[in-house]
Write an enzyme that holds these catalytic residues in place. Sequence first.
Site, PDB file in Angstrom:
ATOM      1  N   CYS A   1       0.626  -1.072  -0.071  1.00  0.00           N
ATOM      2  CA  CYS A   1       0.043  -0.080  -0.012  1.00  0.00           C
ATOM      3  C   CYS A   1       1.111   1.119  -0.102  1.00  0.00           C
ATOM      4  O   CYS A   1       1.591   1.445   1.110  1.00  0.00           O
ATOM      5  CB  CYS A   1      -0.903  -0.180   1.166  1.00  0.00           C
ATOM      6  SG  CYS A   1      -2.073   1.621   1.389  1.00  0.00           S
TER       7      CYS A   1
ATOM      8  N   LYS B   1       1.786  -9.474  -0.216  1.00  0.00           N
ATOM      9  CA  LYS B   1       1.558  -8.779  -1.406  1.00  0.00           C
ATOM     10  C   LYS B   1       2.513  -7.588  -1.256  1.00  0.00           C
ATOM     11  O   LYS B   1       2.853  -7.082  -0.211  1.00  0.00           O
ATOM     12  CB  LYS B   1       0.244  -8.046  -1.640  1.00  0.00           C
ATOM     13  CG  LYS B   1       0.032  -7.176  -2.854  1.00  0.00           C
ATOM     14  CD  LYS B   1      -1.363  -6.572  -2.805  1.00  0.00           C
ATOM     15  CE  LYS B   1      -1.202  -5.745  -4.460  1.00  0.00           C
ATOM     16  NZ  LYS B   1      -2.458  -4.726  -4.158  1.00  0.00           N
TER      17      LYS B   1
ATOM     18  N   ASN C   1      -0.387  -8.672 -10.122  1.00  0.00           N
ATOM     19  CA  ASN C   1      -1.430  -7.437 -10.061  1.00  0.00           C
ATOM     20  C   ASN C   1      -0.845  -6.405 -10.732  1.00  0.00           C
ATOM     21  O   ASN C   1       0.054  -6.125 -11.116  1.00  0.00           O
ATOM     22  CB  ASN C   1      -1.447  -7.292  -8.446  1.00  0.00           C
ATOM     23  CG  ASN C   1      -2.383  -6.161  -7.955  1.00  0.00           C
ATOM     24  OD1 ASN C   1      -1.989  -5.252  -7.100  1.00  0.00           O
ATOM     25  ND2 ASN C   1      -3.643  -6.307  -8.539  1.00  0.00           N
ATOM     26  N   GLY C   2      -2.003  -5.560 -10.908  1.00  0.00           N
ATOM     27  CA  GLY C   2      -1.433  -4.148 -11.588  1.00  0.00           C
ATOM     28  C   GLY C   2      -1.973  -3.774 -13.072  1.00  0.00           C
ATOM     29  O   GLY C   2      -1.317  -2.819 -13.659  1.00  0.00           O
ATOM     30  N   GLY C   3      -2.522  -4.875 -13.741  1.00  0.00           N
ATOM     31  CA  GLY C   3      -2.798  -4.930 -15.121  1.00  0.00           C
ATOM     32  C   GLY C   3      -4.151  -4.323 -15.484  1.00  0.00           C
ATOM     33  O   GLY C   3      -4.441  -4.099 -16.860  1.00  0.00           O
TER      34      GLY C   3
ATOM     35  N   ALA D   1      -8.304  -5.672  -9.290  1.00  0.00           N
ATOM     36  CA  ALA D   1      -8.849  -4.594  -8.304  1.00  0.00           C
ATOM     37  C   ALA D   1      -9.996  -3.678  -9.287  1.00  0.00           C
ATOM     38  O   ALA D   1     -10.967  -3.762  -9.301  1.00  0.00           O
ATOM     39  CB  ALA D   1      -8.142  -3.892  -7.473  1.00  0.00           C
ATOM     40  N   ARG D   2      -9.299  -2.450  -9.974  1.00  0.00           N
ATOM     41  CA  ARG D   2      -9.880  -1.632 -10.682  1.00  0.00           C
ATOM     42  C   ARG D   2     -10.727  -2.150 -11.604  1.00  0.00           C
ATOM     43  O   ARG D   2     -11.869  -1.818 -12.033  1.00  0.00           O
ATOM     44  CB  ARG D   2      -9.126  -0.470 -11.136  1.00  0.00           C
ATOM     45  CG  ARG D   2      -8.308   0.311 -10.002  1.00  0.00           C
ATOM     46  CD  ARG D   2      -7.286   1.280 -10.251  1.00  0.00           C
ATOM     47  NE  ARG D   2      -6.084   0.720 -10.842  1.00  0.00           N
ATOM     48  CZ  ARG D   2      -5.933   0.658 -12.285  1.00  0.00           C
ATOM     49  NH1 ARG D   2      -6.116   1.485 -12.855  1.00  0.00           N
ATOM     50  NH2 ARG D   2      -4.641  -0.174 -12.482  1.00  0.00           N
TER      51      ARG D   2
END
Length: 269
Positions: free
Chosen positions: A12, A51, A110-112, A138-139
């Site tokens: 985070c 993470k 993550n993050g794609g 996530a998004r």
Amino acid sequence: KDVAGIDVNMGCPKKFSLDGGMGAALLKQPEKVHQILSSLVKSVSKPVTCKIRILRTIEDTVSLAKTIESTGVKALAVHGRLQTERPRDSVHTDFIKAVAESVSIPVIANGGSSDWIKTYEDIDKYKKETGAASVMIARAAQWNPSIFRKEGLLPAEDVAKAYIRYAIRYDSNCANAKYCLAQIMRDNLEGAKGRELLSAASLRQISAIWAMEDVFDLNEENLLKREEELGIDRDGTALRSSAKRRRIEAEEDEYGVWELPVRYNKYSL
């Protein structure tokens, strides 16, 4: 039995996390990372995962990943951006791939959401690009939860209505419901419904935007009946002077379940 595993978020980048020595603040403290995760793995019977975000170089990122692997965690999620980077910055898939090739535990990419994942098929493409065992989203899931449908994305209108039904059913906080719907409608917030949503002050007003007042009103009626049955209102305040208590027989529980009204008092300091 309610907890399947414990995940420690060391990625985070928010100010409150960094100021408190949490989240991404731990990325530059491998000894503390090792201590925290090792202690947790030894102390609990549930699987522990972690993470992180990437560091400045692939070498440093891989080194941290190996340190984390040595603690006994079962999996490692890697967000392919630096602590200082945000969603508008491109995700570094090469860093995630290097980690996946360097450790034996499953790596979760993550993050794609912005760069790679726009449809269900893109999830597998991102997985292959990073060499990861699985993908964390996530998004893209906030924007349209039907991203997980093999048959393809549902229209935003359908998703919004489905979400509203859940929000009504579980008596969601209005501000939370507005935020979630704003994510779903992010491309149409300038339209009539978007403007109405942003000005809505209650869950019923939100329901009215999609002509779902009848759903809201029926749920309210059922909630009131339930409150009367239990003798409490929805914030836990007793409706009668004597607390109502009843036993619910449970087939697999020899002790049964006792249901009691609970009241929470909020105080401002």
